[in-house]
Design an enzyme around this catalytic site. Structure first.
Site, PDB file in Angstrom:
ATOM      1  N   GLU A  24     -87.146 -33.093 110.888  1.00 35.88           N
ATOM      2  CA  GLU A  24     -88.510 -33.616 110.895  1.00 35.88           C
ATOM      3  C   GLU A  24     -88.815 -34.449 109.648  1.00 35.88           C
ATOM      4  OE1 GLU A  24     -87.557 -30.494 111.401  1.00 35.88           O
ATOM      5  OE2 GLU A  24     -88.622 -29.592 113.098  1.00 35.88           O
ATOM      6  N   LYS A 117     -71.562 -37.735  94.047  1.00 34.45           N
ATOM      7  CA  LYS A 117     -71.444 -36.409  94.647  1.00 34.45           C
ATOM      8  C   LYS A 117     -71.884 -35.302  93.694  1.00 34.45           C
ATOM      9  CE  LYS A 117     -69.310 -37.534  98.508  1.00 34.45           C
ATOM     10  NZ  LYS A 117     -69.090 -36.983  99.830  1.00 34.45           N
ATOM     11  N   GLY A 436     -61.279 -51.873 108.212  1.00 35.73           N
ATOM     12  CA  GLY A 436     -61.165 -51.213 109.511  1.00 35.73           C
ATOM     13  C   GLY A 436     -62.359 -51.396 110.423  1.00 35.73           C
ATOM     14  N   SER A 437     -63.539 -50.986 109.955  1.00 32.86           N
ATOM     15  CA  SER A 437     -64.674 -51.057 110.870  1.00 32.86           C
ATOM     16  C   SER A 437     -65.341 -52.430 110.809  1.00 32.86           C
ATOM     17  CB  SER A 437     -65.692 -49.967 110.535  1.00 32.86           C
ATOM     18  OG  SER A 437     -66.142 -50.090 109.211  1.00 32.86           O
ATOM     19  N   ASP A 603     -56.842 -43.526 105.925  1.00 35.24           N
ATOM     20  CA  ASP A 603     -57.933 -43.543 104.943  1.00 35.24           C
ATOM     21  C   ASP A 603     -58.058 -42.201 104.235  1.00 35.24           C
ATOM     22  OD1 ASP A 603     -58.783 -46.143 105.573  1.00 35.24           O
ATOM     23  OD2 ASP A 603     -60.102 -45.436 107.178  1.00 35.24           O
ATOM     24  N   HIS A 698     -71.610 -53.129 100.235  1.00 32.21           N
ATOM     25  CA  HIS A 698     -72.802 -52.308 100.351  1.00 32.21           C
ATOM     26  C   HIS A 698     -74.109 -53.092 100.355  1.00 32.21           C
ATOM     27  CE1 HIS A 698     -72.088 -52.085  95.886  1.00 32.21           C
ATOM     28  NE2 HIS A 698     -73.301 -52.584  95.975  1.00 32.21           N
TER      29      HIS A 698
HETATM   30  N1  GLN Z   1     -61.729 -47.371 107.921  1.00 38.03           N
HETATM   31  C1  GLN Z   1     -63.048 -46.953 107.538  1.00 38.03           C
HETATM   32  C2  GLN Z   1     -64.019 -48.110 107.744  1.00 38.03           C
HETATM   33  O1  GLN Z   1     -63.596 -49.231 107.646  1.00 38.03           O
HETATM   34  C3  GLN Z   1     -63.075 -46.517 106.109  1.00 38.03           C
HETATM   35  C4  GLN Z   1     -64.411 -45.933 105.734  1.00 38.03           C
HETATM   36  C5  GLN Z   1     -64.457 -45.348 104.347  1.00 38.03           C
HETATM   37  O2  GLN Z   1     -63.754 -45.737 103.476  1.00 38.03           O
HETATM   38  N2  GLN Z   1     -65.350 -44.417 104.096  1.00 38.03           N
HETATM   39  O3  GLN Z   1     -65.190 -47.890 107.982  1.00 38.03           O
END
Ligand code: GLN
Ligand code: ZN
Length: 755
Positions: A24, A117, A436-437, A603, A698
């Site tokens: 919530e 973290k 990758g993504s 990864d 980012h």
């Molecule tokens: N292979 C993942 C991506 O490209 C790696 C993500 C990560 O490093 N946290 O999203």
């Protein structure tokens, strides 16, 4: 108001989750950010959540209830506010709530505080910045208001604050060490204690988790002096000093030598009865025994816990039962789960179930085991069912691991592999690739939701994902990238995706845990031996490879990261679980190779965060984690190129381990145009392919060709061209399609210009 002996309590927890059982607070906060609700509405949602939660704890039998662990964003940020230590760049923002959120999230023109973290957990806190302009001043309004609210509800409220040593040690000094400012902060804490006492607090909990890390002799001295001073005041509540996530070592004697009234110790990670008996000064204090694991989801072995509690000196009058740490790190309640396997469910305890265990143990300690006879019987049956479950012992997996031995490794040495791979892949110098993504578009998320709710069938889902893959492959060909990827559209999450397809893991429906702010994750539960049921990624990656002649890099998540972002078994060493996960990943790499995949990236963004807090424990960890990676990546032929990716730029103590992984190519985050990390890697003897991120993903900003050239030039000062790869610093899933296209176009142009 004096420090005269306060009534000790018997049952508590050290802190509470706050996003809400149905998230919530997440929804309300995001609505506030979007301008859809006002601050009054947000506060009302928060107040209601607190009331329900706190009264619930009281009803469940806790006789001391933590107050102030509620947060709109993060407890370290709250402490920075409490001490007047927000950075000067937000000081001009008049509205306190907006100032708070800008410090946390930034704006187009204001940099936010950095996130990192919280010890070795998956929670992220904001790093306070302490500089010459920091003028500490006490702002206890939030804590006092929450205390008042709880007292009005008639609750035995115990305000909780992060202690000065932890706060300063975790802060970032923009000029000199923040700990040097302790003398300025201490009077604020003293005044805070005075105000809490006057507001009616009997106890205050001061959290000093930093005491479970390695401290110097001078720092231990600071502990003694600080708590000597705070406990020396008379106008204050009784002080419970809380440590968690490990044992406080030499700091315990320092604490025991002061006049504080209580110490909370984590009996689930390193502290045992002997630490208490060996510290005579504790005899007169309340020992709050954190014996119910606040970080994992297993039901407590009540018999064992009771035996430990009974063995503690000082008898029941001086021992209270608690969770080992805040319940922030576990889901709210098991009752929300409707699809868990019944046997597995009987082995588990989430937040509310842990509160019940705390209460039971407190009763058992005071009134004897017969007082909780029925519950002990249930708990024993559950534990017996867990121990005897055949899923905990998969003979095929265990035999195969025994056969592979403890140091599985690739056959040929790295230089030889390099030649084989060079001949096979025929990549240009400075090869370009991505991590990758590709953007997780709303079409992708909608397709996943539609599959879940039955609006579309599996065949339609596959069709849509394939269309996404084809699209991303076409884009990469058009951009002229050298090593392509399939884009990961089918992955909801880089750990959950694999956990859902592996035996030994269960997933939850509502087991949300706060990662930071409104971002929550549902960690899978690793409960039995891990085994791969069949190929997990081959269909998608193989499809991508069928569309192009260029190499498609297959992306998998590594064993350490899968464990780091899951709740793990507590009945075998973590290293054993890692080997089982590694075997499953290894089997997947072999299938990918058979499907024609020539490059595989495993990864390991979490390799560093699982690093134990104490230096003495680190070598053993690095040994098994590196071995697990090697096990996962040594099933393929020497001509298959293994990549890895890590998401941090300061490797510190894991830098030697990076070379130990024996990957052919490693991609990492590197500070733009500085690339100091490359020097560190050189110093550690690293001599493999390396892709220091040439731009940061980012933010949506598109880097110019010149900027990327500058990054590459800096990298080439440290690394010869034959070893250098050109890639962004992380995956692109959170970015928009247009920025990604423009950024990668510039990246490819920069690589071409450099060649
Ligand atoms: N292979 C993942 C991506 O490209 C790696 C993500 C990560 O490093 N946290 O999203
Ligand atoms: Zn990354």
């Amino acid at each position: 108001m004096t420090s005269a002996p306060q009534k000790p309590f018997t049952a508590t927890v050290l802190g509470l989750p706050r996003v809400g059982p149905r998230r919530e607070l997440k929804r309300a906060t995001e609505a506030y950010w979007a301008g859809a609700i006002d601050a009054a509405r947000l506060h009302a949602v928060a107040r209601e959540l607190r009331r329900d939660q706190l009264t619930g704890l009281h009803a469940a039998g806790l006789d001391s209830i933590p107050i102030g662990t509620f947060s709109y964003y993060d407890q370290m940020l709250d402490t920075a506010v409490l001490l007047g230590a927000l950075p000067p760049r937000v000081a001009g923002i008049a509205d306190p709530l907006d100032r708070y959120f800008v410090a946390a999230r930034g704006t187009d023109t204001v940099e936010p505080l950095e996130l990192t973290k919280w010890f070795d957990t998956n929670y992220h806190y904001l790093i306070p910045e302490i500089g010459p302009d920091t003028a500490f001043a006490l702002h206890p309004e939030k804590l006092l208001a929450e205390l008042r609210e709880a007292l009005e509800l008639g609750l035995p409220a115990r305000p909780v604050v992060i202690g000065p040593i932890t706060f300063l040690k975790l802060a970032k000094g923009t000029s000199g060490s923040p700990l040097a400012r302790l003398a300025e902060v201490l009077p604020l804490y003293r005044e805070l204690l005075r105000q809490l006492a006057h507001a009616g607090a009997q106890w205050v909990q001061i959290d000093e988790p930093v005491l479970v890390t390695d401290l110097s002799a001078e720092e231990i001295d600071l502990v003694r002096v600080t708590y000597g001073e705070l406990s020396g005041a008379t106008d204050r509540p009784a002080i419970l000093l809380a440590t968690y996530f490990g044992h406080p070592g030499a700091a315990l004697a320092a604490l025991a030598s002061t006049a504080i009234e209580g110490v909370a110790l984590d009996f689930t990670s390193g502290t045992d009865v002997s630490a208490v008996t060996a510290t005579p000064g504790l005899a007169s204090k309340l020992v709050v025994a954190g014996i119910v694991d606040g970080r994992n989801v297993w039901r407590t072995d009540l018999d064992r816990a009771l035996a430990t509690l009974t063995a503690l000196p000082g008898s029941a009058a001086h021992v209270a039962v608690s969770s080992s740490c805040s319940l922030l790190h576990v889901p709210y309640t098991l009752t929300a789960e409707t699809r868990l396997d019944e046997r597995l469910r009987s082995w588990l305890a989430f937040g509310t179930e842990k509160v019940t265990e705390v209460r039971l143990l407190a009763t058992g300690l005071r009134e004897g085991p017969q007082a909780i006879h029925a519950e002990l019987t249930t708990a024993r049956a559950a534990l017996a069912s867990r121990r005897s479950d055949p899923r905990l012992n998969n003979p095929r997996v265990r035999a195969r691991l025994a056969e592979l031995g403890p140091d599985a490794a690739r056959r040929a040495p790295a230089e030889q592999r390099r030649e084989l791979q060079r001949a096979r892949l025929r990549l240009p110098v400075l090869p370009t690739t991505t991590i990758g993504s590709y953007p997780q578009t709303s079409a992708i998320r909608l397709a996943r939701a539609a599959l879940r709710t039955g609006k579309i069938d599996q065949a339609e889902y596959v069709r849509r994902m394939r269309a996404e893959i084809a699209d991303v492959v076409a884009l990469q060909e058009d951009l002229g990238l050298d090593v392509l990827v399939h884009g990961e559209p089918e992955r909801n999450d880089m750990v959950q995706y694999f956990a859902e397809q592996l035996d030994g893991f269960a997933t939850t429906e509502h087991g949300w845990v706060q990662s930071y702010a409104t971002l929550c994750v549902r960690p899978p539960i690793l409960f039995a031996d891990v085994a791969r049921r069949g190929p997990m990624t081959v269909e998608w990656i193989g499809y991508a490879q069928s569309l192009t002649d260029k190499p498609v890099k297959g992306i998998l998540t590594g064993p350490v990261t899968i464990l780091a972002w899951s709740f793990v078994r507590d009945d075998q060493p973590l290293g054993d679980s890692a080997r089982q996960v590694a075997l499953a990943i290894r089997e997947e790499t072999v299938d990918l190779q058979s499907a024609g995949i020539r490059i595989i990236q495993v990864d390991e963004p979490a390799l560093r965060e699982l690093l134990p807090l104490r230096t003495v424990d680190q070598p053993a960890y690095l040994e098994w984690s590196v071995a697990a990676f090697r096990l996962a990546t040594s099933g393929v032929s020497d001509a298959t190129q293994i990549h890895t990716h890590m998401c941090y730029s300061e490797f510190g103590k894991v830098i030697g381990a990076i070379a130990g992984l024996d990957a052919d190519v490693t991609s990492i985050v590197a500070a733009r145009s500085h690339m100091e990390v490359l020097d560190d890697l050189n110093a550690a003897g690293f001599d493999r392919g390396i892709g220091p991120g040439v731009y940061a993903v980012h933010s949506p900003r598109v880097p110019s060709v010149d900027e990327i050239i500058t990054s590459l030039r800096a990298a080439l000062k440290a690394v010869p061209a034959e070893r250098l790869w050109v890639n962004p610093d992380c995956g692109l899933k959170a970015r928009g399609r247009t920025e990604v296209e423009a950024s990668l176009r510039n990246m490819v142009a920069a690589a071409a210009a450099m060649r």
